[in-house]
Design an enzyme around this catalytic site. Sequence first.
Site, PDB file in Angstrom:
ATOM      1  N   GLN A 196       8.959  13.708   8.502  1.00 52.42           N
ATOM      2  CA  GLN A 196       9.389  12.570   9.087  1.00 52.42           C
ATOM      3  C   GLN A 196      10.686  12.747   9.747  1.00 52.42           C
ATOM      4  O   GLN A 196      11.265  13.609   9.392  1.00 52.42           O
ATOM      5  CB  GLN A 196       9.285  11.301   7.932  1.00 52.42           C
ATOM      6  CG  GLN A 196       7.882  10.430   8.159  1.00 52.42           C
ATOM      7  CD  GLN A 196       7.945   9.329   7.556  1.00 52.42           C
ATOM      8  OE1 GLN A 196       9.074   9.155   6.625  1.00 52.42           O
ATOM      9  NE2 GLN A 196       7.147   8.615   7.696  1.00 52.42           N
ATOM     10  N   ARG A 222       3.411  17.717   7.122  1.00 47.15           N
ATOM     11  CA  ARG A 222       4.041  17.094   8.009  1.00 47.15           C
ATOM     12  C   ARG A 222       5.425  16.449   7.502  1.00 47.15           C
ATOM     13  O   ARG A 222       5.296  16.070   6.379  1.00 47.15           O
ATOM     14  CB  ARG A 222       3.491  16.025   8.900  1.00 47.15           C
ATOM     15  CG  ARG A 222       2.911  14.675   8.298  1.00 47.15           C
ATOM     16  CD  ARG A 222       2.211  14.056   9.018  1.00 47.15           C
ATOM     17  NE  ARG A 222       1.976  12.668   8.610  1.00 47.15           N
ATOM     18  CZ  ARG A 222       0.770  12.267   7.988  1.00 47.15           C
ATOM     19  NH1 ARG A 222       0.045  13.097   7.809  1.00 47.15           N
ATOM     20  NH2 ARG A 222       0.676  11.100   7.385  1.00 47.15           N
ATOM     21  N   GLU A 273       7.269  -5.594   6.409  1.00 49.06           N
ATOM     22  CA  GLU A 273       7.678  -4.385   7.054  1.00 49.06           C
ATOM     23  C   GLU A 273       8.291  -4.134   8.411  1.00 49.06           C
ATOM     24  O   GLU A 273       8.910  -3.486   8.997  1.00 49.06           O
ATOM     25  CB  GLU A 273       6.605  -3.317   6.770  1.00 49.06           C
ATOM     26  CG  GLU A 273       5.363  -3.817   7.779  1.00 49.06           C
ATOM     27  CD  GLU A 273       4.368  -2.614   7.690  1.00 49.06           C
ATOM     28  OE1 GLU A 273       4.656  -1.531   7.366  1.00 49.06           O
ATOM     29  OE2 GLU A 273       3.097  -2.734   7.937  1.00 49.06           O
ATOM     30  N   ASP A 309       4.067   5.669  14.249  1.00 51.07           N
ATOM     31  CA  ASP A 309       2.548   5.770  14.583  1.00 51.07           C
ATOM     32  C   ASP A 309       1.878   4.119  14.308  1.00 51.07           C
ATOM     33  O   ASP A 309       1.905   3.819  13.069  1.00 51.07           O
ATOM     34  CB  ASP A 309       1.817   6.542  13.305  1.00 51.07           C
ATOM     35  CG  ASP A 309       2.755   6.303  11.694  1.00 51.07           C
ATOM     36  OD1 ASP A 309       3.890   6.051  11.733  1.00 51.07           O
ATOM     37  OD2 ASP A 309       1.955   6.697  10.768  1.00 51.07           O
ATOM     38  N   GLU A 320      -5.419  10.315   4.576  1.00 51.92           N
ATOM     39  CA  GLU A 320      -5.256   8.649   4.124  1.00 51.92           C
ATOM     40  C   GLU A 320      -5.821   7.747   5.329  1.00 51.92           C
ATOM     41  O   GLU A 320      -5.981   6.642   5.105  1.00 51.92           O
ATOM     42  CB  GLU A 320      -3.550   8.361   4.055  1.00 51.92           C
ATOM     43  CG  GLU A 320      -3.088   8.441   5.330  1.00 51.92           C
ATOM     44  CD  GLU A 320      -2.768   9.690   5.867  1.00 51.92           C
ATOM     45  OE1 GLU A 320      -1.892   9.758   6.779  1.00 51.92           O
ATOM     46  OE2 GLU A 320      -3.162  10.884   5.189  1.00 51.92           O
ATOM     47  N   ARG A 364      -6.358  12.808   8.912  1.00 52.90           N
ATOM     48  CA  ARG A 364      -5.578  12.703   7.879  1.00 52.90           C
ATOM     49  C   ARG A 364      -6.418  12.016   6.641  1.00 52.90           C
ATOM     50  O   ARG A 364      -7.350  11.167   6.852  1.00 52.90           O
ATOM     51  CB  ARG A 364      -4.435  11.531   8.495  1.00 52.90           C
ATOM     52  CG  ARG A 364      -3.591  11.724   9.432  1.00 52.90           C
ATOM     53  CD  ARG A 364      -2.978  10.987  10.215  1.00 52.90           C
ATOM     54  NE  ARG A 364      -3.709   9.679  10.844  1.00 52.90           N
ATOM     55  CZ  ARG A 364      -3.698   8.625  10.713  1.00 52.90           C
ATOM     56  NH1 ARG A 364      -2.395   8.014  10.031  1.00 52.90           N
ATOM     57  NH2 ARG A 364      -4.600   7.622  11.213  1.00 52.90           N
ATOM     58  N   ARG A 395       0.562  -1.221  -0.038  1.00 52.75           N
ATOM     59  CA  ARG A 395       0.158  -0.013  -0.114  1.00 52.75           C
ATOM     60  C   ARG A 395       0.780   1.185   0.087  1.00 52.75           C
ATOM     61  O   ARG A 395       0.457   2.395  -0.230  1.00 52.75           O
ATOM     62  CB  ARG A 395      -0.879   0.028   1.116  1.00 52.75           C
ATOM     63  CG  ARG A 395      -0.335   0.378   2.644  1.00 52.75           C
ATOM     64  CD  ARG A 395      -1.204   0.053   3.471  1.00 52.75           C
ATOM     65  NE  ARG A 395      -2.162   0.688   3.983  1.00 52.75           N
ATOM     66  CZ  ARG A 395      -2.398   1.617   4.881  1.00 52.75           C
ATOM     67  NH1 ARG A 395      -1.294   2.227   5.475  1.00 52.75           N
ATOM     68  NH2 ARG A 395      -3.420   2.417   4.837  1.00 52.75           N
ATOM     69  N   ASP A 404      12.161   6.078   5.336  1.00 54.01           N
ATOM     70  CA  ASP A 404      12.304   4.877   4.703  1.00 54.01           C
ATOM     71  C   ASP A 404      13.471   4.861   3.766  1.00 54.01           C
ATOM     72  O   ASP A 404      14.296   3.735   3.584  1.00 54.01           O
ATOM     73  CB  ASP A 404      11.155   4.304   3.893  1.00 54.01           C
ATOM     74  CG  ASP A 404       9.521   4.030   4.849  1.00 54.01           C
ATOM     75  OD1 ASP A 404       9.314   2.814   4.667  1.00 54.01           O
ATOM     76  OD2 ASP A 404       9.358   4.861   5.537  1.00 54.01           O
TER      77      ASP A 404
END
Length: 583
Positions: A221, A219, A523, A322, A288, A286, A166, A174
């Site tokens: 990261q 935002r 992940e 998160d 998403e 958010r 996704r 990342d």
Amino acid sequence: MSASGISESSSSCPLDPILVTPSIPLVSFLERLQETAVNTFGRSNVDPKTYVDVSLKFSLSETEAAFDKLSRSANGSVPANELNDFIERYFDGADDDMVYHEPEDYVEEPEGFLPRVEHPEMRAWALKVHSLWKNLSRRVSSRVKTHPHLHTFLPLPASFVIPGSRFREVYYWDSYWIIRGLLVSKMYQTAKAMVTNLISLLEEYGFVPTGARAYYTNRSQPPLLSAMIYEIYNATGDTELVKRSLPALRKEYEFWNSEIHRVTIVDPQGCTHTLNRYYAMWNKPRPEGSVKDKRFASKFLDDSEKQHFYYEVASTCESGWDFSTRWLRDPLEFTSVAATSVIPVDLNAFILGMELNIAFFAKVTGDTSTAQHFLQLSNRRKKALNSVFWNKNMKQWLDYWLTNSTCQGVRVWEDQQQNHNVFASNFVPLWMEPFYSDSSIVASVVESLKTCGLVRAAGVATSLTNSGQQWDFPNGWPPIQHMIVEGLVKSGLKEAASLGEEIARRWITTNYIAYKKTGFMHEKYNVEHCGEFGGGGLYVPQTGFGWSNGVVLAFLEEFGWPRDRDIDCSLISSELDKIGSRS
């Protein structure tokens, strides 16, 4: 008092409406589409992110007009066949705004690839992991560049590697571990292209957004761009990349030291320290995850309370963690999230790294005054990290919770405001040279790591709290393993290096066994059980997977795998007790 013993008085400030990043009309419309899809197909059958990743076939006005004509029931649902027909007619798929890219620097077995991996099965698997870079390589569709208003994907100038599943776009932090893996694979051109994209985003927005989507531009990261450039320079000696990057990195440094991110603390000795926190520029759901955020926010009756909750959620996402009990005032209640009230250990370690890297790059380019200035800043931050975060009894750096309810001004350090719960982030400063080069600090941290309970059968757990959140126990995440292991190894202390190698061996084994069982890299992994991938959180576990590939390749390059070493879960499980017995 909260369950962790930290005072619950509010310390965060209302987000100034001027600072809120406005949403573009396309994203606002796609949120409506997302909500209708959830009402129609059911929450369990919908990944909300899919509906803000699709792109339009026609203009927004035409698409929205057709959407408004759909027949709706009282709960906002549309007949499933009618909604499916509408989506098929008016939208391209969530993956259609990028196309496959054949990396120019990919070869099946690069010259000099993992010379210390002698075990034939491990080497064959490492080559499969290496081949995943080709599977995950993309470039932006020409349609995004010619019709950007039809896409939430941001036009990027160069090719890139995605995490997978996704996560279809470039993500900020990342990318550091993807680049570490690309360098092991000798894919220097692809690594530089990743940095080129991030710099282009930084120049456009004044910071690096979470990811290359319009809905992520509120935002950032964890700031690791300078670390990426440092690793590429270390591997290639590309001084032109350094020269080109330096102005952008200084701009990013200004962003992280802007008023909303900056906090001033006076320690018990009366010394004043400036540190930083996460603080997103967003006070709405958010996009998403709009439906999920609204569901949680429904517990609040007041609109200002809902807005406060939304910007705390977005600020937590800026951390990369998160979600985790690390950010919750009440570990049992998600709506108690309060990331802006936390001065995080790891963020300040990353910014220390940024200061050191900028100083190094300035020296490389002959800018002596800038180099000296940033060295001074790094020295101040090192002192702040030790003064505000270090806990000599626990032998860890601990997050600090703010209590002063005023929005501005200086806070006075209080011992009880350190978060005494154990998180893997408490050990991240060891990744930075000023700490891994301090043998007394390293010895203390090694003792703490061996006894705190985080080191498990298959890696380092994120926390000791099994909350159901994905950045809590029993999950272990690739970046955490890598930062802790690399800090231990770089210290040069025999006991630290031995512990680092043991953690890496467990991590490699669990990745290998899980791959053999499932055919995928994951992940995150369950560090309680070798060969099992992780779970929890607000979406199903993902495969691919960018940073997992990078960390495994980096570990195999560092430690190798002897021909006579078995790859067996039972062997690493039997080693578990030795960690504690060595202390």
